[in-house]
Design an enzyme around this catalytic site. Structure first.
Site, mmCIF file in Angstrom:
data_model
loop_
_atom_site.group_PDB
_atom_site.id
_atom_site.type_symbol
_atom_site.label_atom_id
_atom_site.label_comp_id
_atom_site.label_asym_id
_atom_site.label_seq_id
_atom_site.Cartn_x
_atom_site.Cartn_y
_atom_site.Cartn_z
ATOM 1 N N CYS A 17 0.687 -1.207 0.062
ATOM 2 C CA CYS A 17 -0.067 0.035 0.025
ATOM 3 C C CYS A 17 0.795 1.321 -0.012
ATOM 4 C CB CYS A 17 -0.931 0.122 1.117
ATOM 5 S SG CYS A 17 -2.001 -1.496 1.373
ATOM 6 N N GLY A 43 0.665 -0.128 -5.033
ATOM 7 C CA GLY A 43 -0.550 -0.974 -4.903
ATOM 8 C C GLY A 43 -1.444 -0.659 -6.074
ATOM 9 N N ASN A 118 -0.647 1.739 5.530
ATOM 10 C CA ASN A 118 0.587 0.791 4.780
ATOM 11 C C ASN A 118 1.155 0.011 6.037
ATOM 12 O OD1 ASN A 118 3.486 1.885 3.594
ATOM 13 N ND2 ASN A 118 2.549 0.201 3.102
ATOM 14 N N GLY A 119 1.340 -1.112 5.644
ATOM 15 C CA GLY A 119 1.798 -2.149 6.579
ATOM 16 C C GLY A 119 1.120 -3.373 6.904
ATOM 17 N N TYR A 260 14.006 -2.214 -3.692
ATOM 18 C CA TYR A 260 13.056 -2.311 -4.823
ATOM 19 C C TYR A 260 11.876 -1.648 -4.699
ATOM 20 C CZ TYR A 260 9.233 -5.073 -7.322
ATOM 21 O OH TYR A 260 8.475 -5.261 -8.266
ATOM 22 N N SER A 301 13.770 -2.192 -11.941
ATOM 23 C CA SER A 301 14.285 -1.778 -10.576
ATOM 24 C C SER A 301 15.702 -2.248 -10.711
ATOM 25 C CB SER A 301 13.529 -2.653 -9.506
ATOM 26 O OG SER A 301 13.155 -4.061 -9.995
ATOM 27 N N ASP A 363 20.105 -7.219 -11.399
ATOM 28 C CA ASP A 363 18.740 -7.346 -11.041
ATOM 29 C C ASP A 363 18.713 -7.073 -9.437
ATOM 30 O OD1 ASP A 363 15.783 -7.420 -11.216
ATOM 31 O OD2 ASP A 363 15.742 -9.451 -11.743
ATOM 32 N N CYS A 400 8.344 -12.133 4.733
ATOM 33 C CA CYS A 400 8.216 -11.003 5.432
ATOM 34 C C CYS A 400 7.003 -10.822 6.130
ATOM 35 C CB CYS A 400 8.146 -9.945 4.333
ATOM 36 S SG CYS A 400 7.913 -8.093 5.249
ATOM 37 N N CYS A 454 14.017 -10.487 6.010
ATOM 38 C CA CYS A 454 14.044 -11.498 4.757
ATOM 39 C C CYS A 454 15.143 -12.030 4.316
ATOM 40 C CB CYS A 454 13.060 -10.971 3.821
ATOM 41 S SG CYS A 454 13.694 -9.235 3.231
HETATM 42 S S1 SF4 Z 1 11.237 -8.608 6.088
HETATM 43 FE FE1 SF4 Z 1 12.381 -7.770 4.230
HETATM 44 S S2 SF4 Z 1 10.841 -6.742 3.067
HETATM 45 FE FE2 SF4 Z 1 9.900 -7.389 5.282
HETATM 46 S S3 SF4 Z 1 10.237 -5.276 6.285
HETATM 47 FE FE3 SF4 Z 1 12.125 -6.628 6.961
HETATM 48 S S4 SF4 Z 1 13.547 -6.099 5.165
HETATM 49 FE FE4 SF4 Z 1 11.353 -5.113 4.448
#
Ligand code: SF4
Length: 480
Positions: A17, A43, A118-119, A260, A301, A363, A400, A454
């Site tokens: 979002c 979004g 957002n979140g 990204y 990106s 990438d 995530c 992540c």
């Molecule tokens: S897990 Fe990765 S995508 Fe999710 S908030 Fe943390 S850094 Fe960002």
């Protein structure tokens, strides 16, 4: 036998979002439209705007892009007001429905309220179960709705300033905009996971956006970020700040915003996104340079990082892959061969650039790996002699829980695979990722205030990895 109906293409990574709000102008809905339009990359499944005329709130939401949901007549005649908030949304599995489009507009004891979020709230499922046991009826299947129920709780309503008490119950990522008839309240979670910035238009109106690129097209200037744990109230008296919590000792700015998600023109967490990506590319070249004839970005990106890689390694930067800008979403194809061919709907390879050359392709990330492999196969078919794939972040090995939709852990190509095994899967000559240390060294935000979960599995806000956000989705699906 009939062929299976095409389904929507499996997504690789989706932001959940973008939000925008403005106070003090008769053109509030039109400016909010522009602010959302600039943040469409955050979004694309639904959009909404709610306005206030000082007594009532009026909202409109719809499925699709901002330009599909709104038209000039709607903005001018139906959404009349001098304060507005808006939202663009990606849904999670099972909840791409109009009832979940935001801002959520609700009526409670104290009057109307609209919320744009957002979140991702990691304790929403628990809170919701508790409230449902007490007879609350939810009208949507989004985590955001619990916030309105918290606001309407009698023990909160009777407080002089209920919002801080409500926010204390929330865990996870939340950059929020509330619209009340007489004000906007903007909130950022104590970990500062998602960005949220304050701006001011040339005419002096205050506005708020997820990303500063929204200010560029609303004739506004960036003023400052909303601080983690801060509430900023905007009304006819101007801007007023108060705290509902102190910033967390260990912050969790989402580094993936830089890698990204965010628009390269935006300033996120105090740094321009394009320049950060270029620095990531330079660092990548220092860590994993390879003899080659040119550097090719994976559009769009990977472009800034590829530029940095080319500058650092003194290689020619070439546009060897051209995106088709008019392709929306493609569909899952019934076979891998068909999926490989479908890549050419989205990307064209410039054979004259890649044929018989040793190419470095840059990438931003690899999620499932199947799309990347299709792209590499397309380069090979166009005659590339050697393909050296360079990724401007470390391997994504963990899901995530804070507002980005990746694949589930088992679908991540880096889950339980070494880099060499991923290279074999992707079918390239060499593959290198940027190191975690190298990535963090490119950022101004101190490492202790970054989220890298992540990549590292270090979740600053504890999550139940087994339950996952999808168990909440299953709960939601039972409603339909
Ligand atoms: S897990 Fe990765 S995508 Fe999710 S908030 Fe943390 S850094 Fe960002």
């Amino acid at each position: 036998m009939a062929s299976p109906l095409p389904q929507y293409e499996e997504y690789e990574k989706k932001e959940k979002c973008g939000i925008f709000g403005i106070w003090g102008t008769e053109a509030a809905s039109q400016i909010t439209y522009q602010g959302l339009f600039a943040q469409q990359h955050r979004g694309q499944e639904s959009a909404g705007i709610t306005v206030t005329d000082g007594r009532e709130l009026f909202g409109h939401t719809g499925m699709g892009l901002v330009s599909q949901v709104f038209n000039p007549r709607l903005l001018k005649e139906e959404l009349k007001g001098y304060g507005a908030i808006g939202h663009v949304r990606y849904s999670t599995t099972g909840s791409s429905k109009l009832c979940n489009a935001q801002p959520l507009l609700r009526q409670y004891l104290m009057g109307p309220v609209a919320v744009a979020h957002n979140g991702n709230l990691i304790n929403a499922a628990l809170l919701r179960q508790e409230y449902e046991r007490h007879g609350h009826i939810f009208q949507s299947t989004t985590d955001t709705e619990i916030i309105v129920h918290l606001l309407a709780k009698p023990s909160h309503v009777e407080k002089a300033d209920p919002l801080p008490h409500v926010l204390k119950h929330l865990q996870g990522a939340f950059s929020l905009l509330f619209l009340f008839p007489n004000r906007i309240e903007a909130v950022r979670d104590p970990w500062g996971i998602r960005p949220l910035s304050l701006g001011r238009t040339a005419e002096g109106q205050w506005c708020i956006a997820s990303e500063t690129c929204a200010f560029d097209c609303t004739d506004a200037e960036f003023v400052r970020d909303i601080e983690p744990g801060e509430i900023v109230r905007i009304d006819d008296n101007g801007v007023h700040s108060r705290r509902y919590d102190k910033p967390a000792e260990q912050g969790a700015r989402c580094v993936f915003e830089h890698v990204y998600f965010a628009n390269p023109a935006s300033v996120v967490f105090g740094q321009n996104v394009h320049l950060v990506r270029e620095t990531l590319g330079r660092q990548l070249a220092r860590e994993s340079n390879v003899p080659a004839d040119c550097v090719i970005p994976m559009p769009d990106s990977g472009r800034s990082a590829a530029l940095g890689y080319a500058k650092e390694s003194d290689l020619v930067f070439e546009e060897g892959i051209v995106p088709n800008r008019f392709v929306g979403r493609t569909f899952i194809m019934p076979s891998q061969a068909a999926r490989d061919r479908a890549v050419s709907m989205k990307l064209n390879i410039v054979e004259e650039i890649v044929k018989d050359r040793r190419i470095v392709v840059v990438d931003d990330s690899i999620v499932r790996g199947t799309t990347t492999r299709s792209k590499m196969r397309a380069l090979r078919r166009a005659g590339a002699k050697e393909i050296h794939l360079r990724i401007s972040c470390p391997p994504i090995r963990h899901p995530c829980f804070y507002g980005i939709d990746f694949a589930t852990v088992n679908e991540l190509v880096a889950n339980n695979r070494t880099v060499e095994q991923i290279r074999e899967f992707i079918e390239v000559d060499t593959l290198s990722y940027l190191s975690l240390e190298g990535m963090l060294a490119c950022l101004k935000v101190p490492e202790k205030d970054c989220c890298t979960a992540c990549w590292s599995g270090n979740y600053k806000i504890p999550v139940n990895e087994q339950a996952s956000k999808f168990s909440f989705e299953r709960d939601q699906l039972k409603m339909f």
